[in-house]
Design a protein around this motif. Sequence first.
Motif, PDB file in Angstrom:
ATOM      1  N   GLU A 216      46.015  37.116  53.926  1.00 35.55           N
ATOM      2  CA  GLU A 216      45.260  35.975  54.467  1.00 35.55           C
ATOM      3  C   GLU A 216      43.993  36.450  55.175  1.00 35.55           C
ATOM      4  O   GLU A 216      42.949  35.792  55.110  1.00 35.55           O
ATOM      5  CB  GLU A 216      46.147  35.171  55.418  1.00 35.55           C
ATOM      6  N   LEU A 217      44.071  37.593  55.851  1.00 39.49           N
ATOM      7  CA  LEU A 217      42.870  38.165  56.465  1.00 39.49           C
ATOM      8  C   LEU A 217      41.866  38.580  55.397  1.00 39.49           C
ATOM      9  O   LEU A 217      40.652  38.358  55.538  1.00 39.49           O
ATOM     10  CB  LEU A 217      43.230  39.375  57.331  1.00 39.49           C
ATOM     11  N   MET A 218      42.353  39.169  54.316  1.00 37.39           N
ATOM     12  CA  MET A 218      41.470  39.603  53.227  1.00 37.39           C
ATOM     13  C   MET A 218      40.768  38.412  52.576  1.00 37.39           C
ATOM     14  O   MET A 218      39.589  38.485  52.221  1.00 37.39           O
ATOM     15  CB  MET A 218      42.267  40.394  52.192  1.00 37.39           C
ATOM     16  N   ALA A 219      41.480  37.297  52.445  1.00 36.72           N
ATOM     17  CA  ALA A 219      40.884  36.086  51.864  1.00 36.72           C
ATOM     18  C   ALA A 219      39.746  35.569  52.734  1.00 36.72           C
ATOM     19  O   ALA A 219      38.749  35.036  52.226  1.00 36.72           O
ATOM     20  CB  ALA A 219      41.952  35.007  51.689  1.00 36.72           C
ATOM     21  N   ARG A 220      39.880  35.715  54.034  1.00 38.79           N
ATOM     22  CA  ARG A 220      38.802  35.304  54.934  1.00 38.79           C
ATOM     23  C   ARG A 220      37.674  36.335  54.938  1.00 38.79           C
ATOM     24  O   ARG A 220      36.503  36.002  55.056  1.00 38.79           O
ATOM     25  CB  ARG A 220      39.356  35.097  56.353  1.00 38.79           C
ATOM     26  N   GLY A 221      38.042  37.604  54.799  1.00 35.96           N
ATOM     27  CA  GLY A 221      37.051  38.676  54.833  1.00 35.96           C
ATOM     28  C   GLY A 221      36.014  38.584  53.733  1.00 35.96           C
ATOM     29  O   GLY A 221      34.850  38.918  53.942  1.00 35.96           O
ATOM     30  N   VAL A 222      36.416  38.108  52.544  1.00 32.27           N
ATOM     31  CA  VAL A 222      35.474  38.041  51.432  1.00 32.27           C
ATOM     32  C   VAL A 222      34.332  37.064  51.722  1.00 32.27           C
ATOM     33  O   VAL A 222      33.242  37.170  51.142  1.00 32.27           O
ATOM     34  CB  VAL A 222      36.200  37.673  50.111  1.00 32.27           C
ATOM     35  N   LYS A 223      34.546  36.136  52.645  1.00 30.39           N
ATOM     36  CA  LYS A 223      33.467  35.209  53.038  1.00 30.39           C
ATOM     37  C   LYS A 223      32.355  35.947  53.782  1.00 30.39           C
ATOM     38  O   LYS A 223      31.228  35.465  53.855  1.00 30.39           O
ATOM     39  CB  LYS A 223      34.027  34.097  53.931  1.00 30.39           C
ATOM     40  N   LEU A 224      32.691  37.097  54.346  1.00 28.39           N
ATOM     41  CA  LEU A 224      31.718  37.883  55.110  1.00 28.39           C
ATOM     42  C   LEU A 224      31.016  38.921  54.243  1.00 28.39           C
ATOM     43  O   LEU A 224      29.865  39.282  54.503  1.00 28.39           O
ATOM     44  CB  LEU A 224      32.424  38.595  56.275  1.00 28.39           C
ATOM     45  N   GLY A 225      31.703  39.425  53.230  1.00 28.47           N
ATOM     46  CA  GLY A 225      31.115  40.443  52.363  1.00 28.47           C
ATOM     47  C   GLY A 225      32.147  40.982  51.400  1.00 28.47           C
ATOM     48  O   GLY A 225      33.349  40.994  51.694  1.00 28.47           O
ATOM     49  N   ALA A 226      31.684  41.448  50.228  1.00 27.23           N
ATOM     50  CA  ALA A 226      32.598  41.872  49.171  1.00 27.23           C
ATOM     51  C   ALA A 226      33.448  43.076  49.564  1.00 27.23           C
ATOM     52  O   ALA A 226      34.562  43.246  49.056  1.00 27.23           O
ATOM     53  CB  ALA A 226      31.802  42.190  47.903  1.00 27.23           C
ATOM     54  N   ASP A 227      32.945  43.934  50.469  1.00 24.89           N
ATOM     55  CA  ASP A 227      33.696  45.135  50.866  1.00 24.89           C
ATOM     56  C   ASP A 227      34.717  44.876  51.973  1.00 24.89           C
ATOM     57  O   ASP A 227      35.584  45.718  52.229  1.00 24.89           O
ATOM     58  CB  ASP A 227      32.739  46.234  51.358  1.00 24.89           C
TER      59      ASP A 227
ATOM     60  N   THR B  84      43.575  53.915  48.853  1.00 23.01           N
ATOM     61  CA  THR B  84      42.967  54.132  47.537  1.00 23.01           C
ATOM     62  C   THR B  84      43.170  52.862  46.724  1.00 23.01           C
ATOM     63  O   THR B  84      44.298  52.382  46.610  1.00 23.01           O
ATOM     64  CB  THR B  84      43.620  55.329  46.813  1.00 23.01           C
ATOM     65  N   ALA B  85      42.087  52.315  46.172  1.00 22.13           N
ATOM     66  CA  ALA B  85      42.214  51.022  45.484  1.00 22.13           C
ATOM     67  C   ALA B  85      41.180  50.872  44.385  1.00 22.13           C
ATOM     68  O   ALA B  85      40.068  51.411  44.465  1.00 22.13           O
ATOM     69  CB  ALA B  85      42.073  49.877  46.481  1.00 22.13           C
ATOM     70  N   LEU B  86      41.562  50.111  43.376  1.00 29.23           N
ATOM     71  CA  LEU B  86      40.638  49.668  42.331  1.00 29.23           C
ATOM     72  C   LEU B  86      40.055  48.339  42.769  1.00 29.23           C
ATOM     73  O   LEU B  86      40.794  47.425  43.149  1.00 29.23           O
ATOM     74  CB  LEU B  86      41.374  49.507  41.000  1.00 29.23           C
ATOM     75  N   ALA B  87      38.724  48.234  42.754  1.00 33.08           N
ATOM     76  CA  ALA B  87      38.048  46.986  43.116  1.00 33.08           C
ATOM     77  C   ALA B  87      37.332  46.445  41.883  1.00 33.08           C
ATOM     78  O   ALA B  87      36.585  47.172  41.219  1.00 33.08           O
ATOM     79  CB  ALA B  87      37.050  47.228  44.241  1.00 33.08           C
ATOM     80  N   GLU B  88      37.560  45.172  41.592  1.00 40.96           N
ATOM     81  CA  GLU B  88      36.919  44.522  40.446  1.00 40.96           C
ATOM     82  C   GLU B  88      36.303  43.203  40.885  1.00 40.96           C
ATOM     83  O   GLU B  88      36.348  42.844  42.052  1.00 40.96           O
ATOM     84  CB  GLU B  88      37.957  44.314  39.332  1.00 40.96           C
ATOM     85  N   GLY B  89      35.739  42.467  39.926  1.00 40.45           N
ATOM     86  CA  GLY B  89      35.008  41.243  40.275  1.00 40.45           C
ATOM     87  C   GLY B  89      33.707  41.643  40.956  1.00 40.45           C
ATOM     88  O   GLY B  89      32.958  42.485  40.455  1.00 40.45           O
ATOM     89  N   ILE B  90      33.426  41.065  42.129  1.00 37.85           N
ATOM     90  CA  ILE B  90      32.276  41.510  42.920  1.00 37.85           C
ATOM     91  C   ILE B  90      32.725  42.550  43.949  1.00 37.85           C
ATOM     92  O   ILE B  90      31.958  42.934  44.832  1.00 37.85           O
ATOM     93  CB  ILE B  90      31.554  40.338  43.615  1.00 37.85           C
ATOM     94  N   GLY B  91      33.975  42.976  43.801  1.00 40.02           N
ATOM     95  CA  GLY B  91      34.549  43.960  44.717  1.00 40.02           C
ATOM     96  C   GLY B  91      35.732  43.421  45.486  1.00 40.02           C
ATOM     97  O   GLY B  91      36.381  44.158  46.231  1.00 40.02           O
ATOM     98  N   GLU B  92      36.038  42.127  45.270  1.00 32.80           N
ATOM     99  CA  GLU B  92      37.073  41.468  46.074  1.00 32.80           C
ATOM    100  C   GLU B  92      38.453  41.478  45.413  1.00 32.80           C
ATOM    101  O   GLU B  92      39.461  41.229  46.070  1.00 32.80           O
ATOM    102  CB  GLU B  92      36.644  40.031  46.400  1.00 32.80           C
TER     103      GLU B  92
END
Length: 288
Positions: free
Chosen positions: A126-137, A146-154
């Motif tokens: 739920e925090l991550m869902a709110r975080g994307v409103k601030l920026g893709a990272d 360690t993570a794979l990021a896709e889309g715009i990074g989200e």
Amino acid sequence: MSELKLRAMAKINLGLDVTGVREDGYHEVKMIMQSIYLYDRIFLKITKKPEIAVSTNLSYLPANENNLAYKAAKLLIDEFEIRSGVKIEIQKYIPVAAGMAGGSTDAAAVLFGMNKLLKLGLSKEELMARGVKLGADVPYCIMRGTALAEGIGEKLTALPAMPPCTILIAKPPVAVSTKFVYDNLILDEQTVHPGIDGLIGDLKKRDLAALAGHMGNLLETVTIKEYPVIDTIKQTMQKNGALGAMMSGSGPTVFGIFSDKDAAEAAEREIRSKQLAKQTYITRPYNL
């Protein structure tokens, strides 16, 4: 509890590919993110006075609504109609505008810390869902590891942890505009894309040498042309024993992967003696 001290971890990109451009202008990416033991210190204190007060140890950083940490606090205060305020002190150690998610990780720490202090009960997702409103990272900076990021990074998928190693960070004294880099990136039939799937295979096999040798960042095709010092730093690291060296994000920071700490220290001395970078750090991966 009304106060909290947090570490906001920096990130590097072990691989960064751009696969296309969306109709809204955002670029589609496929990249491997890795947290490292280089971090800002964040001090949070809930106050009776209903205001967001930001302070930093760097005079040129914004201490108002233009700071991502401020925006993170305001997002939760507005959503949950919180009547108290918060003091946010940022001790900045991650290089600024360096391709290491410094602002995003500060915002992530504020979201995490305020959720805990104010007992909002939000899960990490739920925090991550709110975080994307601030920026893709920001979602990744909440997730870490360690993570794979896709889309715009989200869009994030956890990956096997990076094998233990020594990481040398060097930021040359140049400023890179992320917008300039993406605006000048050429994507056509001749574009050679980094092998992100191969890197994932190296992580699964825990093969550090293969991982370091297969690293690639498509944005280097733009940034190195503008700032050749980035390539000079890469070559200096490799000459001193780096298994691999690459620019992180849109730059200008360069990192080298070493199996031997002495070799990393030798590379750091040469980079400093040649004045290729004033900001250098020897660190290691941060894994969950």
